[in-house]
Design a protein around this motif. Structure first.
Motif, short mmCIF file in Angstrom:
data_model
loop_
_atom_site.label_atom_id
_atom_site.label_comp_id
_atom_site.label_asym_id
_atom_site.label_seq_id
_atom_site.Cartn_x
_atom_site.Cartn_y
_atom_site.Cartn_z
N GLY B 35 0.83 -1.19 0.00
CA GLY B 35 0.00 0.00 0.00
C GLY B 35 0.86 1.23 0.00
N PRO B 36 0.30 2.36 -0.43
CA PRO B 36 1.08 3.61 -0.46
C PRO B 36 1.44 4.06 0.95
N ASN B 37 2.41 4.96 1.05
CA ASN B 37 2.81 5.50 2.36
C ASN B 37 1.60 6.08 3.08
N GLN B 210 -7.83 0.78 4.73
CA GLN B 210 -8.70 -0.35 4.42
C GLN B 210 -8.00 -1.34 3.50
N ILE B 211 -8.48 -2.57 3.52
CA ILE B 211 -7.98 -3.54 2.54
C ILE B 211 -8.82 -3.35 1.28
N VAL B 212 -8.15 -3.04 0.17
CA VAL B 212 -8.90 -2.77 -1.05
C VAL B 212 -8.82 -3.94 -2.02
N LYS B 223 -6.43 -9.74 -12.61
CA LYS B 223 -7.68 -9.04 -12.28
C LYS B 223 -7.66 -7.58 -12.74
N HIS B 224 -6.50 -6.95 -12.61
CA HIS B 224 -6.40 -5.52 -12.96
C HIS B 224 -5.87 -5.30 -14.37
N GLY B 225 -5.66 -6.39 -15.09
CA GLY B 225 -5.25 -6.30 -16.48
C GLY B 225 -3.91 -5.64 -16.69
N ARG B 226 -2.98 -5.88 -15.81
CA ARG B 226 -1.65 -5.30 -15.94
C ARG B 226 -0.63 -6.39 -16.23
N GLU B 227 0.62 -5.93 -16.51
CA GLU B 227 1.64 -6.91 -16.88
C GLU B 227 2.47 -7.39 -15.71
N ASN B 228 2.56 -6.53 -14.71
CA ASN B 228 3.34 -6.93 -13.53
C ASN B 228 2.74 -6.32 -12.26
N LEU B 229 3.34 -6.69 -11.14
CA LEU B 229 2.78 -6.25 -9.86
C LEU B 229 2.96 -4.76 -9.63
N GLU B 230 4.07 -4.21 -10.16
CA GLU B 230 4.33 -2.78 -10.00
C GLU B 230 3.21 -1.96 -10.64
N ASP B 231 2.85 -2.32 -11.86
CA ASP B 231 1.77 -1.61 -12.54
C ASP B 231 0.43 -1.81 -11.82
N THR B 232 0.25 -3.01 -11.31
CA THR B 232 -0.98 -3.30 -10.57
C THR B 232 -1.07 -2.43 -9.32
N PHE B 233 0.08 -2.32 -8.63
CA PHE B 233 0.15 -1.48 -7.43
C PHE B 233 -0.21 -0.04 -7.78
N LEU B 234 0.39 0.45 -8.87
CA LEU B 234 0.15 1.84 -9.27
C LEU B 234 -1.32 2.07 -9.61
N ILE B 236 -3.90 0.48 -8.42
CA ILE B 236 -4.71 0.48 -7.19
C ILE B 236 -4.43 1.75 -6.37
N ALA B 237 -3.17 2.10 -6.28
CA ALA B 237 -2.82 3.28 -5.46
C ALA B 237 -3.38 4.57 -6.04
N ARG B 238 -3.44 4.65 -7.38
CA ARG B 238 -3.88 5.91 -8.01
C ARG B 238 -5.38 5.96 -8.28
N SER B 239 -6.05 4.84 -8.13
CA SER B 239 -7.49 4.83 -8.42
C SER B 239 -8.22 5.68 -7.38
N LYS B 240 -9.26 6.38 -7.84
CA LYS B 240 -9.98 7.30 -6.94
C LYS B 240 -11.12 6.59 -6.22
N ASN B 241 -12.07 6.13 -6.98
CA ASN B 241 -13.29 5.67 -6.35
C ASN B 241 -13.61 4.19 -6.53
N GLU B 242 -13.15 3.67 -7.69
CA GLU B 242 -13.62 2.33 -8.04
C GLU B 242 -13.33 1.27 -6.97
N LEU B 243 -12.21 1.45 -6.24
CA LEU B 243 -11.85 0.43 -5.27
C LEU B 243 -12.19 0.83 -3.84
#
Lengths: 263, 244
Positions: B35-37, B210-212, B223-234, B236-243
């Motif tokens: 999760g982000p700082n 919260q656990i998102v 699930k998030h349609g990304r290529e690696n975990l780093e992109d997936t993290f980004l 999730i971290a940058r999403s505003k409302n969906e999660l």
């Protein structure tokens, strides 16, 4: 109470002292300076004051006893501050050690730090000023026990503040003893204080200790009732100190200040 | 050792640092806490270590609730390493290991410290003061301290932060090897996604206390349609409302 864990925590501080000559020198330096300063003042008073006539060393003896109190308290605080300064606080509080074991370890180790500082100074006073604190005799043991309990109590209250408020409370650690010194009647009889302050002063063990010290050295009498009253008062404060420390710890856990505490 | 966190929250005045989270780590598994700082990772770990009292909820370790009365018993089975806390700087490495072995009630102190010294290559700076060590050396000593009591549950907070790739790799490899030989459940908080992919069996993503999201690395990436975990993290971290 697990004595191995108490020993482990004491060992941490013994290694610290053992590993640094400047640290040992620092422990000895300040009490020695204090003794020399008060030694000369004492010498002057004994030559010029009718109250202290023929009672060489009363002020110096008081200075040594007060320094014993001061060193016990500061030693206790310093050991706790070491954990904060070295950012070891979290490691210590996640180790399976009880608060009572931490208090016991600090209490036992503080006496060693205190004696390293004070014994050389007290011995130096004998050849340099002809004053031996040991002239008080057997009652000296009781006076030192009382002072030690009260010194540790003050240390405990300051560490409770450090746990509660964090490193910013450090300045109080240094100021705490100076705050009580005027009320302790260390160098003068209690009658010097205004009546209302005398009432407050009597609630502290210091007045009883230093009054008895003067009784022994000036009149060669001792009132053991006063000595045991002082021990009882000190012990009562110690219990209050322990309760406050536990409350501070509980409060710190609620506020989350135990994690990442450090400079 | 199994860890179960049930509906824990932590409120600091008006700030909700952790908001009603629940998760379980099965025995011998590694769970990544991402999760982000400021998302509540440290507060969560603090609660599991008994350093912070949860406002609500309970923590169970092998079915035993973490409470003041069994704190000592449970803490002797756990340990923690983080580059943000240190060992006494003025003590040598050897002295620190001895002190902590005693504090954790280790029976064969000499044997256990020798094992740690050998495993983590601490021989060369054993008699050096801990404060004089490099980041990499300090990190290995902190890891040795965290394993000195053969913990069944280990909390690692960014164990390879500020390490060069070589030492970082050494630490990750050591943790893997150690886990193969010993029964150990790990909760790993990290910002190094490659480390998380390599070590973790499952991941929890936290945001605003919260656990998102949660799942294995592959599941989350897919699930998030990304290529690696780093992109997936980004994402999730940058999403505003969906999660949220």
């Amino acid at each position: 109470m697990n004595w191995n864990k108490i020993f482990a925590l004491s060992l941490r501080h013994l290694y610290l002292i053992k590993g640094s000559f400047p640290r040992i020198l620092d422990l000895i330096y300040w009490p020695t300076i204090q003794i020399f300063l008060w030694g000369f003042i004492s010498k002057f008073f004994t030559l010029n004051s009718s109250f202290y006539e023929n009672t060489v060393g009363i002020i110096l003896s008081a200075a040594i006893l007060y320094d014993f109190l001061f060193r016990s308290s500061i030693s206790y605080n310093m050991m706790f501050l070491e954990e904060i300064w070295s950012r070891n606080f979290t490691n210590l509080f996640i180790a399976p050690i009880r608060l009572s074991e931490i208090i016991t370890a600090l209490t036992f180790t503080a006496i060693l730090r205190t004696l390293i500082g004070l014994v050389p100074a007290a011995l130096l006073a004998i050849p340099f000023f002809g004053v031996s604190i040991f002239n008080i005799g057997i009652p000296l043991i009781f006076l030192l026990i009382t002072l030690y309990i009260f010194g540790v109590t003050l240390g405990l209250l300051v560490t409770a503040g450090l746990v509660r408020f964090g490193p910013s409370f450090e300045n109080i650690a240094w100021a705490s003893l100076f705050f009580l010194a005027p009320l302790g009647c260390i160098y003068y009889p209690i009658e010097i204080l205004p009546v209302w302050l005398q009432i407050i002063a009597k609630l502290l063990p210091l007045v009883h200790i230093f009054e008895e010290m003067r009784n022994i050295l000036i009149y060669d009498i001792i009132n053991y009732f006063q000595v045991f009253k002082a021990i009882l008062i000190s012990f009562l404060y110690f219990i209050i100190g322990v309760i406050i420390f536990y409350l501070s710890y509980s409060g710190a856990k609620n506020r989350g200040t135990l994690i990442n505490m450090g400079e | 050792m199994k860890l179960k966190v049930k509906n824990i929250s932590k409120k600091f005045n008006s700030l909700i640092a952790v908001n009603n989270i629940s998760f379980e780590i099965e025995k011998n598994k590694v769970m990544g806490l991402l999760g982000p700082n400021g998302c509540g990772k440290t507060t969560t770990i603090g609660m599991m270590l008994g350093l912070i009292t949860p406002t609500t909820g309970q923590i169970f370790i092998n079915g035993i609730v973490l409470a003041p009365k069994n704190r000592i018993e449970l803490l002797s089975l756990m340990n923690f390493a983080s580059p943000y806390i240190e060992l006494p700087k003025k003590l040598t490495v050897k002295q620190n290991l001895e002190v902590y072995a005693r504090l954790y009630g280790v029976k064969e102190i000499k044997q256990r410290t020798s094992e740690m010294i050998e495993d983590l290559n601490l021989q060369k700076f054993l008699n050096k003061k801990t404060g004089e060590l490099s980041s990499g050396q300090k990190n290995r000593v902190a890891l040795a301290k965290s394993l000195i009591n053969k913990p069944k549950l280990l909390f690692l907070d960014e164990p390879t932060a500020s390490l060069d790739p070589d030492i970082g790799d050494f630490v990750r490899e050591y943790i893997e090897k150690y886990k193969k030989k010993n029964e150990l459940t790990i909760l790993l908080a990290s910002h190094n996604m490659k480390e998380v992919e390599r070590l973790c069996d499952e991941i929890i993503m936290m945001k605003h206390g919260q656990i998102v999201d949660r799942g294995t690395c592959d599941q989350l990436i897919k699930k998030h349609g990304r290529e690696n975990l780093e992109d997936t993290f980004l994402k999730i971290a940058r999403s505003k409302n969906e999660l949220e």
